[in-house]
Design an enzyme around this catalytic site. Structure first.
Site, PDB file in Angstrom:
ATOM      1  N   LYS A   1       0.879  -1.115   0.096  1.00  0.00           N
ATOM      2  CA  LYS A   1       0.124   0.041  -0.096  1.00  0.00           C
ATOM      3  C   LYS A   1       0.848   1.245   0.018  1.00  0.00           C
ATOM      4  O   LYS A   1       0.465   2.360  -0.476  1.00  0.00           O
ATOM      5  CB  LYS A   1      -1.099   0.106   1.351  1.00  0.00           C
ATOM      6  CG  LYS A   1      -2.131  -0.859   0.966  1.00  0.00           C
ATOM      7  CD  LYS A   1      -3.299  -0.423   1.878  1.00  0.00           C
ATOM      8  CE  LYS A   1      -4.369  -1.530   1.602  1.00  0.00           C
ATOM      9  NZ  LYS A   1      -5.697  -1.189   2.778  1.00  0.00           N
TER      10      LYS A   1
ATOM     11  N   LYS B   1     -11.344  -5.253  -6.721  1.00  0.00           N
ATOM     12  CA  LYS B   1     -12.020  -3.990  -7.277  1.00  0.00           C
ATOM     13  C   LYS B   1     -11.109  -3.256  -7.958  1.00  0.00           C
ATOM     14  O   LYS B   1     -11.498  -2.265  -8.868  1.00  0.00           O
ATOM     15  CB  LYS B   1     -12.626  -3.294  -5.895  1.00  0.00           C
ATOM     16  CG  LYS B   1     -11.565  -3.077  -4.901  1.00  0.00           C
ATOM     17  CD  LYS B   1     -11.917  -2.209  -3.640  1.00  0.00           C
ATOM     18  CE  LYS B   1     -10.905  -1.757  -2.699  1.00  0.00           C
ATOM     19  NZ  LYS B   1     -10.591  -2.480  -1.590  1.00  0.00           N
TER      20      LYS B   1
ATOM     21  N   LYS C   1      -6.213 -12.747  -8.263  1.00  0.00           N
ATOM     22  CA  LYS C   1      -7.576 -12.606  -7.378  1.00  0.00           C
ATOM     23  C   LYS C   1      -8.406 -11.386  -7.879  1.00  0.00           C
ATOM     24  O   LYS C   1      -8.061 -10.353  -8.375  1.00  0.00           O
ATOM     25  CB  LYS C   1      -7.279 -12.519  -6.106  1.00  0.00           C
ATOM     26  CG  LYS C   1      -8.065 -13.038  -5.007  1.00  0.00           C
ATOM     27  CD  LYS C   1      -7.297 -13.000  -3.641  1.00  0.00           C
ATOM     28  CE  LYS C   1      -8.229 -12.015  -2.948  1.00  0.00           C
ATOM     29  NZ  LYS C   1      -7.904 -12.220  -1.463  1.00  0.00           N
TER      30      LYS C   1
END
Ligand code: TRP
Length: 341
Positions: free
Chosen positions: A121, A206, A203
């Site tokens: 992140k 979003k 995976k």
């Protein structure tokens, strides 16, 4: 308000959270929430909207509020009965933030620096590497340890945070005597790992909206995404389960299997000789029909603001009852003067 299961007849406790920073998608549903609905009779379950976690990356306040309520409505529409599960909004139970502060003081800089989610992140948000993003795992440990759960159902990506939670609990218990139950991560046996429709080797996420089916998507959007799903680069054009060679087809088969209950063999037979041109829309249709009642129910619930408010008020009251007990114990152990009021 008392917890759903009184301590005297204690069931094992389960707790999990989802961040309202994105909309719930098919991967969240088939891999997690759908299975949670079946655990309610067996376990004492707590599920919360992790809004405190969301602000570690910048959010639009209005959108955050809307998504938090939408997430709650979707939880309920996916089968999490608020009478049987404690559903609440994290920021409503201020004990989370308070215990997080304490646990910050028992979590090492080195440990937090090794968290892969922090590294990922901070690479993605290099203009906003804030202290909250760094300390996030201590807040997650607080979320968990407040409720003394036996199990924490999470995806593989949260396993490292669960292990750190265990280390923090053990460290605290060693210093002050038994305070926290040391929880186990619970990676369910059933439940599909849903991959992206456009990049079937990663995976469903979003951050890749073309490959991601959101629970609130319209039937037209869902159909379009399935029609465009990546199958494989060979010319075989045959529905056959071979995840290494044909990850796209395997993913579509496992989605189809999840929503229809059919086995891979049955699916291969059903589409024998038909090719992807028939298979992809069929998977799309099955998903449309699975999600239709969920979307409609969520829309109905979202329109009933009084009901939603009732649910999250009850949930926060029940959660607070349990969280307060643990926080009191912790404050006492570390040497804070007991609050007389
Ligand atoms: N960190 C989790 C995620 O990003 C969400 C979360 C926050 C959570 N607190 C939790 C999950 C406590 C399980 C238990 O997916």
């Amino acid at each position: 308000m008392e917890p759903i299961t009184p301590a005297a007849e204690a069931k094992k406790v389960m707790l999990s959270g989802i961040q309202p920073s994105g909309n719930l998608h098919l991967g969240n549903y088939l891999g997690a929430v759908k299975n949670w609905a079946e655990l309610a009779d067996q376990f004492d379950c707590y599920y919360f909207m992790a809004d405190l976690h969301s602000i570690t990356v910048r959010q639009d306040p209005k959108a955050l509020r809307a998504r938090t309520l939408e997430l709650l409505a979707l939880y309920i529409a996916c089968g999490l009965d608020p009478e049987k599960n404690t559903l609440f909004i994290q920021s409503h139970v201020h004990e989370h933030a308070e215990l997080a502060w304490v646990l910050n003081c028992y979590t090492m800089f080195g440990e937090l620096s090794r968290m892969t989610q922090f590294k990922d992140k901070s690479a993605k948000n290099s203009d906003n590497i804030n202290a909250g993003l760094f300390a996030y795992p201590a807040l997650m440990a607080a979320d968990i340890l407040l409720y003394q759960p036996d199990f924490v159902p999470v995806g593989q990506d949260q396993k490292q945070h669960c292990e750190l939670t265990r280390d923090i609990a053990i460290r605290f218990n060693n210093l002050y005597g038994s305070t926290f139950k040391v929880p186990e991560p619970y990676i369910p046996k059933v439940g599909a790992r849903v991959m992206s429709l456009s990049t079937p080797t990663s995976k469903m996420s979003k951050s890749d909206p073309n490959g991601c089916v959101f629970l609130m998507d319209t039937p037209e959007d869902i159909s379009r995404k399935f029609k465009r799903a990546v199958t494989d680069s060979d010319t075989e054009n045959c529905v056959r389960y071979a995840p290494a060679e044909k990850p796209g087809v395997a993913n579509l088969m496992s989605i189809y299997s999840s929503v229809t209950g059919k086995t891979f063999e049955e699916i291969e037979k059903e589409f024998d000789g038909m090719g992807y041109g028939k298979f992809k829309p069929a998977v799309g249709d099955a998903v449309v029909e699975t999600l239709r009642p969920i979307r409609e129910e969520a829309q109905r619930i979202l329109a009933d603001k009084a009901y939603l408010q009732q649910v999250y008020t009850d949930g926060a009251q029940r959660a607070t009852y349990v969280a307060r007990k643990t926080l009191r114990k912790v404050y006492k152990k570390v040497g804070f003067i007991e609050k007389p009021f």
